[in-house]
Each structure stands twice: as C-alpha cells, then as structure tokens.
Design an enzyme around this catalytic site. Structure first.
Site, mmCIF file in Angstrom:
data_model
loop_
_atom_site.group_PDB
_atom_site.id
_atom_site.type_symbol
_atom_site.label_atom_id
_atom_site.label_comp_id
_atom_site.label_asym_id
_atom_site.label_seq_id
_atom_site.Cartn_x
_atom_site.Cartn_y
_atom_site.Cartn_z
ATOM 1 N N TYR B 91 0.880 -1.046 -0.035
ATOM 2 C CA TYR B 91 0.011 0.131 0.072
ATOM 3 C C TYR B 91 0.932 1.186 -0.134
ATOM 4 C CZ TYR B 91 -3.368 3.674 1.700
ATOM 5 O OH TYR B 91 -4.085 4.665 1.698
ATOM 6 N N MET B 93 1.214 4.562 1.065
ATOM 7 C CA MET B 93 0.580 5.666 2.030
ATOM 8 C C MET B 93 0.820 7.171 1.385
ATOM 9 S SD MET B 93 1.503 3.986 5.650
ATOM 10 C CE MET B 93 3.304 4.092 5.248
ATOM 11 N N HIS B 131 -4.797 4.939 -2.527
ATOM 12 C CA HIS B 131 -6.176 5.779 -2.734
ATOM 13 C C HIS B 131 -5.868 7.186 -3.212
ATOM 14 C CE1 HIS B 131 -6.960 3.217 1.050
ATOM 15 N NE2 HIS B 131 -8.333 2.955 0.288
ATOM 16 N N ALA B 139 -2.459 13.129 -10.172
ATOM 17 C CA ALA B 139 -2.231 11.921 -9.845
ATOM 18 C C ALA B 139 -2.833 10.751 -10.505
ATOM 19 C CB ALA B 139 -2.582 11.724 -8.405
ATOM 20 N N ASP B 141 -3.610 10.465 -13.545
ATOM 21 C CA ASP B 141 -2.511 10.313 -14.927
ATOM 22 C C ASP B 141 -1.438 9.722 -14.754
ATOM 23 O OD1 ASP B 141 -4.875 11.424 -16.191
ATOM 24 O OD2 ASP B 141 -4.004 13.487 -16.446
ATOM 25 N N PHE B 142 -0.761 10.206 -13.618
ATOM 26 C CA PHE B 142 0.649 9.971 -13.261
ATOM 27 C C PHE B 142 0.616 8.262 -13.020
ATOM 28 C CE2 PHE B 142 3.509 8.785 -9.701
ATOM 29 C CZ PHE B 142 4.901 9.114 -10.300
ATOM 30 N N TYR B 143 -0.377 7.839 -12.255
ATOM 31 C CA TYR B 143 -0.187 6.245 -11.916
ATOM 32 C C TYR B 143 -0.771 5.575 -13.158
ATOM 33 C CZ TYR B 143 0.674 7.337 -7.195
ATOM 34 O OH TYR B 143 1.398 7.937 -6.088
ATOM 35 N N LYS B 145 -0.041 6.181 -15.892
ATOM 36 C CA LYS B 145 1.181 5.757 -16.905
ATOM 37 C C LYS B 145 2.174 4.877 -16.658
ATOM 38 C CE LYS B 145 4.302 9.345 -16.762
ATOM 39 N NZ LYS B 145 4.674 10.741 -16.350
#
Lengths: 894, 179
Positions: B91, B93, B131, B139, B141-143, B145
């Site tokens: 996870y 955080m 989360h 964020a 979009d970032f993830y 990618k």
C-alpha cells in the site's frame, strides 16, 4: 605535586644515608630527636618508597608509625605533610608541616613541604618564600631549585627566574635544556640583547649542525624572532636567509620572509613572496591580505596602532586601510590574473569584493553569488555579512539580489550574460535567493520584509533546516525570545543527529530565560549517565555557563548567577594553573616560538572575552545586590507572576524538586570514566542556590577585585570604566571615580553610555561636596579642581545642553539625554517623558526602546506616558514581547 | 541547471531514519491536506521496513518522499506482516514531491524504485495499491502511466477534504511476473 616531591624524597634518603658519622655521634650523644634509630630509619625509607610510588595511604600509615614513637621528627612530619597534600587533606597537611618546622626550623624537607602546600593552594608568593628558605639549608638541592624556578616563572619574577636558570646552567652546562632555559628567560624578561648573545654563545659551544632537524631549526627561527623584535629588519632578513637550509618547515620560513621584507619596506620582493605562497595555498586569507598590502605598497602595520609583534596585520579581523583608486585598479587587474590562474579558488573571487567599488563590485558580486544560489550553499549570507559595514555595498547587494529574484521569477534564469539559451535554473535557486533576501532584510532590521521572504521560501521548500533556524533568528531580532526558542526547537526536531542544532537550541532557551529546559536540552548530547551541568563544568564550557549566569541575572536570581560566574572564574584559575605543565614541556620539545606565544597568551588571559564578560557579570550582580540585598527566594515571585496562588505554589515546589534533582548527580556507573578510571564521587553542594555567595557582607569590595583586574587587562573597554564609576561612587572612593572619569573622557562625545556615566558621577560628586561628605581638605581640593577641569567652567545643566546640541540624536542619546535631564531637574520629567514617546518613531529596533521603557516605568513614573510609550512601541515592533499588552504576550504569533 | 527541452533533476536517494524522520513529517504536512498521526512516522522506522520508504534529495535538501507499507487483511498489526504469506498487498501511503520540484522526473523515479523493489524482493504480492482523491487528475494520470488502474470508488473516504470520495488505484503484480 607528588612527582615533583619524589626527587626530594630521594634526596632526603641520601641525606639520611650520607650523614657524616661524627655528626651522627654527636647527635646521638645529645639524644637528638631528629635522628631515628635503625628500625624507624628503615620505616622512613619505606614511607618514602610508598610516597614516590603514589601509595599515599600506605605511606601515611608508615609515617604515623614513626610518629607514635618520635612525634617530633621533623623530616617524618614533612613527608606526612606531602602525603596529606596528595590526599587532598590540606588542613592536616599544614598542621604537620608547621609542627615539623617547629621541631627543627632548619629542616629543608619541612620548608619544601610547606612550599608545596602553598603552591597547591595557589599562594605562589608564600610558596616561593618557603622554597627559598629550604634552599638556605640545602643550597644545591636540585629538586627544590626546580620547584622554585617554576614558581618564579609562574609569578613572572624574571629577575629571580634568570638567576635560578643561570644556576642550572652553571651546574650542568652540557645540557641543551639548560641553555634553552636561560635563553627563554632573558627573552621573556625582555632582554633581547642578552638572549641573542646567549644563543650565539650556545651555538659556538656545540658541533655545527649539518642536516635540517626540527629542534635546531626551531631554535634558529626563535633567534630570528628575537632579531626581528630588536627591530633591525635587514639583519633579520640576512639571518633568515642564512638559516633557510636548516629549517624544515619551508612554508613557515617563507611566511616569515614575507613579513620581514614587508617590514623592511622591500615591497616588490615581499609581493613576490606572498604571490608564491598563494600559489601554494590560494585559500589562505592572510596571504591575500598580505598581497593586497604589499601590492598597494602600504607599510607594515599601517592603520593598526596596537600592532604587537609578532602578530601580523594579515588577519581577517584587521580591516584594510583605505585604498585609493589607483591602488584599487591595480589590485583588480592582479586578481583578474589570479582568477585566470586559479579558476577554482573561492578566495580569489571573494577577496576583490572587499576592495572593489561601484559597477565592478556589482559585477563581481553577481558572479560570486550565482554558484552559491545554484548549489544551494546556505552560508552565502554569512560569507557576505562582513561587507555590510559599507553602506554603498549594502545597496549594491540589495540591487543584485533583487535582480536575481526578478529574473528567477520572470524566466527562471539568473541575470548572467554568458548563460546558454535553452537552459533553466533548477527550482532551488529561487529558494536560496529568497533565503538570502530574507537574511538581508533582517540585517537591515526590516523584519516585516524579512518575514515575507522567509514565508515564501518556507512555502517553496519547507524541508530546509536553515530556514527554520533563521525563523528563530528573526523572532529573536524582533524581540520575541520565547517564540524564537520554540522555532529553533522545531528546527532541531528536523535533524536529531545535529549537535549544532542542539547546542543552539540550548542557547535560545537560555536567552528566553528557561534554564531548566536548557539543561535538559544540552543533556541530550553530553556524556551519557552524567549530570550535564557537572559534565559541562568539567569540560570548562564557559559559553554555556556564561549564558546561564546572564539569564539568572536577568531574572534576578543573583545567587544562582554568582554560582555560575564562580564556576567560570574557576576555569580561568585552572587555565592559569595548566601553564605549569607547559614550561617544562615546551622547552623539552624545543617548540620555542609556540612557548613564547603561550606565555604571551597567559599574560593576556584576563583580556579573553569570556573572562571579561564573566568579571563584568560579577560586578553587575554585586552592584544589583548592593541596590537590593538578597532576600531569600525573592526572585521566584517574579518568575511565577501571573499565576494563581495555587498554581504558583505548585510551580515553586516543582521547581524546588527539579533544582534539587539537578544538584544531586545521578548515580554513575562505576568504572565509566576515561580509561576505566573510577570517577571521584561528587561532593554534595553546600550552597546549591548560591545564597551564601549572594549574602556576603561586602559585595562592593568583592566587585572591586574584578574591576581592578579588568582595568589592567582591558584598559580600553569603556564598559569597565562605566562600571568602575558606579562602583567607586558607591564605595565613596571619589578619587578613583575621578580616575575612571578621566579614562572615560575620550569616549564621552561618541558613546551615550559613557556620557551618562560621566554626568551621573559628576552629579554625585557635586552632591557629596555640597553635603560636606569629603572632609580631608586636600582631597576636597583635588576633587574640586578635577571637576572644574572636566566641566570647563560650565554648570552640569549647561554641559548637558551643549552635549545634546552636538547630536547626532540617536535613540540611545535621546534616552540618555532624558535620563540626565530628569536627574538634573526632576521637574522636567513630564516633558522628557513625552519626548521619549516621540522617540519611538525614530527607533530602528525594539532594543532602542528598552532602556527608555525602563526609565519611564521606574523614574519618570507617569502611567499615562508609560502607557502611550508602550502602545507606540507595540505598534512599531509588534513581535517584541516586552511591549505587548499583557493578555496578548504569549498568543502573538505569525 | 536544467535543459528546457528535457527537464530532469539529478537527485540522490536515502532512507528514513530516526534522525531525519522529522523532515519527512514537515514534507508530508506541506504536500498533503491530511495530517498523519505520529504512528504513521513511527511505523516507518519499524525494523526491516527501511526499504519501504524512500527519500529524494536535491543538493542535500529533501524534496520528495515515498512511504509504503505491506498489508494483509488478516493481520492486525502491520509490523508482523510476513511478505511471503498469501494475500499480502503493497500500500502506497504517500508519494509526494514539493511543488517547485515536480515535472522533473522525481516522482517517477520514486515509483520506479518501488516497482523494482517489488519485482526483486516481493514477487508474490497481490498488488500495489493506493487511494487517490477523485478530483486529483494529475495523480490519476501519473499512476495510469505506470499501469495502475482504477478498480473501485469509495464514497466519503475523506472526512475533512472535499470532494470526500476516492478511487482505489491498483497495479497487479503477479501476472506481470508470471509472464
């Protein structure tokens, strides 16, 4: 002391053994109590063995065994005294030594022992007397001669010292150390001529030295130093040239040559030497200072009136004399060349900032700060701070820094011409520019602007610890010491491994008058398992003790303040004592020039800043105690002001408990000391709150001791004479007041504090004369004529008017002016009070208003005016807790 | 200095230690609207968890931090999660970079570190997840990618910020390994 007396013991043994039989017979016939029968004589030898082997308890037992039968045997009593001295049982030791002398007044052992006792107690003159008496009964006793000799140099009794040194040399002329001893003795006594002659004689007496070797090289350089001090620079240069081959440290040799040629006025040669040295080490500031002076053809020591040889003007603290435009232009081209030759040198870029001006300065400054901003070097401001004495440079710095800020904001670049297109500054350049500007405005006392820049920097990169530290600093400068301490503590929490942060937090806590918390804080980094206060005393941490003493003084806890000051005083006694070890050591090692510097340092010991601060602290505290004698626990009432009765009681009992805990050292683990040595048990403190110190009968007399020392050690310190005026007036020593006034005279026109002291003293003297307080007619005459001399025929009121008309009317002078006006004419208090309220507008920092506030509260005492003053101050300096309205004092935050 | 065409900031990496954890707290407090409790920071220092967090320094200044933990629905205390047991998840955080230092590849490098770590040391994990507030487009979009997917929405996840809803964003680990 034990090892010193060891030789003496051996000598006694020899004395006993070699006693001529005839004498022995005679003495035995007379039942001389000074001669021991064989059994006791053996016991005596055993006792000596124990003493020399440092087995003092066993030694004491043997000695006591002899004394049971022969209680009047002087030599045994002498040894007993020495043993007790080593066991730190001084009173008994004195009894033994005195009894020994009583039974045989000609016993050199007893006289020597008594001398050793006096030496242990730092009573050098008495010790010296005893040693000399001992020598009368045993002229050639090497041990006693050596002890006496050490005392003489400790007391700076050079006549006696030279005499004893000569005896050593006569006894053993083959020993190098004996020659060196006599040479240094003459030199220390200031007799350079004979010192030099003695060196030459010694050189003649030894085989010529062929190979370079440290000890001999050092002797040669020492000889050269003496020639330099005799003032003939050509001779010194010639001598230095001759000894070059035999000196190992060539860099030192070169530095001395640079200094000598500079003194001889051979500028070109000197300049070349200093350039060569810069080639060796371009980051040595003194080399650059020397290059600037020689290149500009400025004579050695110009502008430095108190230059003391062999100190040099090549020192960061020695400011440059004014340079004319030609000199500056020449230096600029010199440094441009150097910059080409040493592109990576920092000093080659930094040094020109000290002498360049105008556009050239700005250009160089920009080039200098850009790498700092890019690499994020936090010390940029600290590096440039020295330039802030020059107003034009301050303006230029501001201009350049603002240009950087603007350029970074508009196109993320720095205003450098040679920068390539298509590149940007990294984000942190902005941060460091903001940080610099915050520090810049803080330095200019523009705290609002400083806060604004700091907030932006913190918002940009909040993880920079320096920003948090600096936040504390602005709070401090703006007058909120409690918030400053809090802010520094949060900086500390960002890096628990940083001793600097820890120490500095402690300092901030002490400034905020929180000594208990400070102890706990400093304890985080002191040795584990030891009480930090005791540990720091062992480490001679003067700074900590001084700050703590000053905090106790501020909060009116005079006893505790005196206790801390006493601790520092003790360190200086110890430092003075430590000198004992160096006389032998340096001479044995042949480190002659270092030895000479050490003696110079010790001679000047009481001019050390910490000593001066400590001694002034004593005087101030004793004066305060004279004004308001110590009432038990009076101080605590102030500390808990604002609390309810119950809260206060709780707080006081809590504090008592804490204080008691603080005083009693925590139990230490055994064998934890250095090298597994068991630490001595700490004795319980008989005076944990310094009450005994604060209630001595004559505080003023005690204070006078320190003033007398300070007057000798730092005669140019204005504050010393200001304190002296106050002190001597209270002691009714009016001639001494006049003496101090004379010393103050030259400061009066420029220093309001000196002026204040002068006017108050003159006023007191007038009053005393009027009241007929001086009965001795001649003294009265002297005082009257001196006063006439100082006042130049004017009344005090006229003098005051003239002085105030001279200006410049700084807040300090205005405050002093009001105070003096009220002193001379109490009826003008309302007008003066109103004037002080107006003064607030002209004040630069809250500190400018502190003493005026005190004056309004205690002397002028008009509540409405005081209130108006406080409101005006609070408006102008909102952060300063001193002026905050009572209810808001703790909640005022940013 | 940075090239405008290929922005990239050379940073150095370090671990959270008891000495510097105070800086991580300052960093997180500045970046995130949520205030994390003391336990958050003390858990970072648990033995054996040093590589689950990573700090990014530029010129010795902390500018970004990644803080993760291993989770297992069955385990109450995260200190005792056995990474090789079944159903363990990674996870995230917090992963944050100070605003002025964004868009310079620091966040990507921190996340890549995590992906590499998982591939090397924890190949048996279920997934890596976190989360993200529904409004946080950057964020998401970032993830995305890096192959993360929105797998669920939790309404009213946040108590003090608006909008209160969040997505669960996850990247499966095992299929990638098995391939």
């Amino acid at each position: 002391a034990s090892s010193l007396a060891a030789g003496c013991g051996a000598r006694v043994a020899a004395y006993v053994r070699l006693m001529p039989p005839k004498q022995l017979q005679v003495q035995q016939q007379q039942q001389n109590p000074q001669v021991l029968p064989a059994k006791e004589a053996n016991l005596f030898k055993t006792a000596l063995k124990f003493y020399n082997g440092k087995k003092y308890k066993k030694g004491l037992r043997s000695v006591d065994q002899i004394l049971v039968k022969f209680p009047k045997h002087a030599e045994t009593l002498g040894i007993k005294a020495l043993v007790l001295n080593s066991l730190d049982r001084m009173e008994e030791a004195h009894v033994a030594a005195r009894e020994g002398i009583k039974s045989d007044v000609r016993s050199f052992v007893c006289w020597h022992a008594l001398g050793v006792l006096h030496r242990t107690e730092h009573n050098y003159p008495e010790a010296s007397k005893c040693f000399r008496t001992a020598l009368r009964f045993d002229e050639r006793n090497d041990r006693i001669l050596r002890d006496l000799n050490l005392l003489q140099v400790m007391m700076r009794d050079y006549t006696g010292y030279i005499d004893t040194r000569r005896k050593f040399l006569e006894q053993r002329p083959s020993l190098r150390a004996n020659w060196i001893g006599l040479i240094t003795a003459y030199h220390l006594a200031g007799n350079n001529q004979v010192a030099l002659k003695t060196i030459l004689t010694y050189e003649d007496s030894i085989q010529p030295v062929a190979e370079p070797e440290f000890e001999h090289g050092e002797l040669l350089l020492y000889k050269n130093l003496i020639i330099e001090q005799m003032g003939d620079m050509s001779a010194a240069i010639e001598d230095l040239n001759k000894c070059e081959r035999l000196v190992i440290d060539k860099t030192q040799h070169q530095e001395i040559m640079g200094r000598l040629t500079h003194q001889a006025g051979r500028f070109e040669y000197a300049e070349k030497i200093w350039r060569d040295l810069i080639f060796k080490n371009s980051e040595h500031y003194a080399y650059h200072q020397a290059l600037i002076l020689t290149r500009s053809r400025i004579p050695y020591g110009q502008g430095l009136p108190d230059l003391k040889l062999p100190a040099t003007p090549y020192d960061r603290k020695a400011s440059l004399p004014h340079l004319n435009d030609d000199q500056v232009a020449t230096l600029e081209s010199v440094y441009d060349d150097l910059a080409g030759a040493y592109p990576r040198s920092n000093l080659v870029k930094r040094v020109p900032l000290t002498f360049t001006r105008g556009e050239s300065f700005k250009r160089r400054l920009l080039a200098y700060i850009v790498p700092y901003l890019r690499k994020g070097i936090p010390s940029l401001f600290g590096d440039l701070k020295a330039l802030y004495t020059d107003k034009d440079k301050v303006a230029a710095i501001e201009e350049v820094a603002l240009a950087c800020e603007t350029s970074l904001r508009t196109n993320r670049s720095l205003p450098l011409k040679q920068d390539k297109e298509g590149e940007q500054e990294s984000p942190s350049s902005m941060l460091w520019a903001l940080f610099f500007l915050a520090q810049h405005y803080d330095r200019l006392e523009q705290h609002d602007k400083a806060f604004k820049y700091l907030e932006e920097a913190l918002n940009h990169t909040p993880t920079v610890i320096e920003l948090h530290m600096f936040k504390a600093r602005i709070y401090k400068h703006a007058g909120n010491l409690a918030l400053a301490a809090e802010a520094f503590d949060s900086a500390r929490k960002m890096d628990f491994a940083d001793r600097y942060l820890n120490t500095k937090t402690t300092l901030y806590l002490l400034r905020a008058d929180k000594p208990t918390e400070a102890d706990r804080m400093i304890g985080l980094f002191t040795k584990e398992g030891e009480n930090p206060v005791i540990y720091l005393a062992e480490m001679q941490a003067c700074r900590y003790e001084l700050e703590k003493a000053e905090s106790f003084y501020r909060t009116g806890q005079y006893g505790l303040a005196l206790k801390m000051l006493k601790a520092i005083d003790k360190h200086f006694v110890d430092i003075r004592d430590d000198e004992t070890d160096f006389h032998g050591y340096c001479l044995r090692r042949g480190a002659l020039r270092a030895y000479y510097r050490m003696v110079e340092f010790e001679d000047d010991l009481f001019s050390q800043p910490y000593y001066v601060r400590m001694a002034k602290g004593f005087v101030r505290t004793y004066l305060a105690l004279h004004t308001k004698p110590a009432a038990p626990k009076a101080a605590e009432i102030d500390e808990y002001a604002g609390m309810s009765e119950i809260e206060r009681k709780k707080a006081i009992s809590k504090k008592k408990r804490e204080d008691a805990r603080k005083q009693v050292p925590e139990p230490k683990a055994k064998g934890k000391g250095p090298k597994g040595k068991q630490l001595p048990e700490a004795k319980p403190d008989p005076d944990p709150f310094g009450e005994a110190l604060a209630t001595i009968p004559d505080t003023l007399k005690e204070a006078s001791k320190y003033i007398t020392t300070l007057k000798l050690s730092v005669p140019k310190d204005v504050e010393v004479h200001i304190l002296a005026c106050d002190l001597y007036a209270r002691r009714q020593k009016y001639l001494l007041v006049l003496n101090s006034l004379r010393k103050l005279a030259k400061f009066v026109s420029s220093d309001p504090a000196a002026y204040r002291a002068q006017m108050f003293s003159l006023h007191t003297l007038h009053k005393v004369l009027e009241a007929g307080g001086v009965t001795h007619p001649e003294v009265r005459q002297v005082i009257e004529s001196e006063i006439r001399d100082i006042c130049g025929g004017k009344t005090l009121a006229q003098m005051h008017e003239a002085h105030m008309a001279q200006g410049p009317l700084t807040p300090h002078l205005r405050t002093v002016g009001a105070e003096v006006s009220v002193l001379l004419d109490p009826s003008c208090a309302p007008a003066q009070g109103a004037g002080l309220v107006d003064m607030v507008a002209t004040a630069n920092t809250y500190k400018d208003c502190v003493s005026a506030y005190g004056l309004l509260q205690h002397t002028i005492a008009n509540p409405a005016t005081t209130d108006a003053f406080q409101k005006a101050c609070h408006k102008k300096f909102p952060q300063a807790t001193l002026f905050a309205p009572p209810q808001a004092s703790s909640s005022e935050t940013r | 200095r940075i090239s405008t065409s290929m922005p990239h900031l050379p940073v150095e990496y370090g671990n959270v230690t008891p000495k510097n954890v105070g800086q991580v707290r300052v960093l997180n407090q500045h970046i995130f609207p949520i205030v994390y409790a003391d336990k958050f920071y003390s858990d970072l220092l648990l033995p054996g968890k040093a590589d689950l967090s990573r700090l990014a320094y530029y010129n010795d200044v902390l500018v970004g931090a990644l803080c993760c933990r291993l989770e297992n629905e069955k385990a109450e205390d995260i200190a005792v999660v056995d990474p090789s047991s079944k159903g363990v998840r990674m996870y995230i955080m917090t992963l944050g970079v100070l605003a002025p230092y964004r868009e310079l590849g620091i966040g990507s490098q921190l996340l890549q570190h995590l992906l590499d770590l998982v591939a090397k040391k924890y190949p048996h994990l279920e997934d890596i997840y976190l989360h993200v507030q529904t409004s946080n487009k950057l964020a998401l979009d970032f993830y995305a990618k890096f192959g993360f997917q929105n797998i669920a929405t939790i309404p009213d996840y946040y108590k003090r910020i608006d909008p209160p809803d969040c997505y669960i964003v996850s990247k499966k680990v095992r299929p990638a390994i098995e391939k």
